[in-house]
Design a protein around this motif. Structure first.
Motif: not given
Length: 105
Positions: A58-81
């Motif tokens: 899934e696309k990572i959205l910041k400023y309403g725009a895609p900035i990258g893609v999740a390489t694994e499932a990410i839970a709410a509250g998890q660090h995204v980096h």
């Protein structure tokens, strides 16, 4: 969604990540607006925190725009980096080189 934790900034209502307004400690609970989430690790100032579950691919959205893609499932509250996303702009290996040099946390 309801009100979220004031220590987190929502830059655009379409975003699936927040930005930390301050350093946050692993194990702290934050309110995502959809319920509580426990932080999986220390979060540095200005780093991303998942606002909601994000599926692998899934696309990572910041400023309403895609900035990258999740390489694994990410839970709410998890660090995204770099450990769980691939940037659309900076090759991840460059970020990993900077992290090893101490320039990126």
């Amino acid at each position: 969604m309801a009100q979220h934790d004031p220590r987190l900034i929502l830059l655009d209502p379409r975003d699936n990540v927040f930005v930390a307004r301050m350093r946050l400690a692993a194990g702290e609970t934050v309110d995502t607006g959809a319920g509580p989430a426990v932080l999986d690790r220390d979060i540095a100032l200005a780093h991303k925190v998942a606002r909601q579950p994000i599926a692998a691919g899934e696309k990572i959205l910041k400023y309403g725009a895609p900035i990258g893609v999740a390489t694994e499932a990410i839970a709410a509250g998890q660090h995204v980096h770099v450990q769980n996303m691939k940037s659309d702009y900076t090759p991840t290996y460059h970020l990993e080189d900077e992290r090893k040099a101490g320039a990126v946390q």
